[in-house]
Design an enzyme around this catalytic site. Structure first.
Site, PDB file in Angstrom:
ATOM      1  CB  CYS A 114      21.290  56.007  34.476  1.00 34.06           C
ATOM      2  SG  CYS A 114      22.398  55.029  35.510  1.00 34.06           S
ATOM      3  CG  HIS A 251      20.828  53.972  30.608  1.00 34.00           C
ATOM      4  ND1 HIS A 251      22.171  54.267  30.711  1.00 34.00           N
ATOM      5  CD2 HIS A 251      20.482  53.367  31.783  1.00 34.00           C
ATOM      6  CE1 HIS A 251      22.613  53.868  31.880  1.00 34.00           C
ATOM      7  NE2 HIS A 251      21.617  53.313  32.552  1.00 34.00           N
ATOM      8  CG  ASN A 281      24.644  51.493  33.828  1.00 32.38           C
ATOM      9  OD1 ASN A 281      24.820  52.626  33.375  1.00 32.38           O
ATOM     10  ND2 ASN A 281      23.615  51.197  34.609  1.00 32.38           N
TER      11      ASN A 281
END
Length: 324
Positions: A114, A251, A281
């Protein structure tokens, strides 16, 4: 004079299929209210059968080229951040290169889960500042739906697929914070925390793609602390603080993490670009997706100070400060 890596264009692509939270109610012990309350996620996009990470990346790259008013053959390097490549090799980046119809320059992938886009952006900045490349296409692209355990309600409702792309170009700056472009970066990793977030498959272990496994509460605690710290560090390197920031583009993992990090940075949520409700996500794709959407919304404007920060499996985390 100082060479700066300046943003010239940004773009994104999302698969056509939109999956609302309610879809999970038929197969999991969960509800739309439960997912929204704990994550802020309302929907996400899933790639179609046969739709690959490189295909998403190519479409995002094409959108960024249009935004920059550039042709693909003007790009010197392509850096793709992904944890879900089409194949073990070759890299997604070389597939993007072929898909864009370019034969010059070089292309490669970066894997920091990520945090991948922050690592890729830092890497691209280094290529430009060192004179290795003049224009770099930086992409985050993922198909995390391919590695979900659909019986694990703690993870499968969190992730989505998508791609975002950004083009950096070398430009002369004064060497002050008034310059446009990347102003500072800060990267970290700590392999002791592997068990908190990982995929239980791999080429040299069991030859399988595997499924994502996560200790959610532990990751949450690390995320809030480490994201605020890395952002403060990156800002501190250039004598800035949260008060100087026009936009945090974090993020997009969880709305509670995003809001807690903003609070620690003393930046109001009105100055945070939030897309997690619509995308879930998307791992390495989440920051470039949010940058592109933020520009489309009219939030991010030329001259704005933007901070991007992310944390992912590894653990790996970092931040970039740039003037748009």
């Amino acid at each position: 004079m100082k060479i700066r890596a300046v943003v010239r264009g940004v773009g994104h692509y999302l698969p056509e299929r939109v999956v609302e939270n309610a879809e999970f109610e038929a197969t999991l012990d969960t509800t739309d209210d439960w997912i929204r309350a704990r994550t802020g996620i309302e929907r996400r996009h899933f790639a179609a059968e046969g739709e690959t990470t490189s295909q998403l990346a190519i479409k995002a790259a094409q959108a960024a080229l249009i935004d920059a008013g550039m042709a693909a053959d003007q790009i010197d390097a392509i850096v793709v951040a992904t944890s879900t490549p089409d194949l073990t090799f070759p890299s997604v980046a070389t597939m993007v290169q072929a898909g864009l119809g370019t034969t010059s320059g070089f292309a490669y992938d970066i894997q920091a889960v990520c945090a991948g886009f922050v690592f890729a952006l830092t890497n691209a900045n280094g290529l430009i500042v060192s004179g290795q490349a003049e224009r770099v296409l930086v992409i985050g692209a993922e198909t995390f739906s391919r590695i979900m355990d659909w019986e694990d309600r703690g993870t499968c409702v969190l992730f989505g697929d998508g791609a975002g792309a950004l083009i950096l170009e070398a430009a002369n700056g004064s060497g002050t914070n008034e310059d446009r472009g990347v102003l500072s970066t800060d990267l970290h990793s700590d392999g002791r925390y592997r068990e908190l977030l990982f995929v239980d498959g791999g080429v040299s272990s069991n030859g399988k793609a595997g499924h994502l496994r996560m200790q959610g509460n532990a990751v949450f605690k690390h995320a809030v602390q480490k994201l605020a710290e890395t952002a403060h560090t990156a800002l501190g390197k250039i004598g800035m603080s949260g008060e100087d920031v026009n936009w945090i583009v974090p993020h997009q993992a969880n709305l509670r993490i995003i809001s807690a990090t903003a609070e620690r940075m003393q930046v109001p949520m009105e100055r945070v670009v939030v897309t997690v409700q619509d995308h879930g996500n998307t791992s390495a794709a989440s920051i470039p997706l949010a940058l592109s959407v933020g520009k489309q919304r009219g939030q991010i404007k030329t001259g704005d100070i933007v901070v991007t920060e992310a944390i992912g499996g590894g653990l790996a985390w970092g931040a970039v400060v740039l003037r748009w």
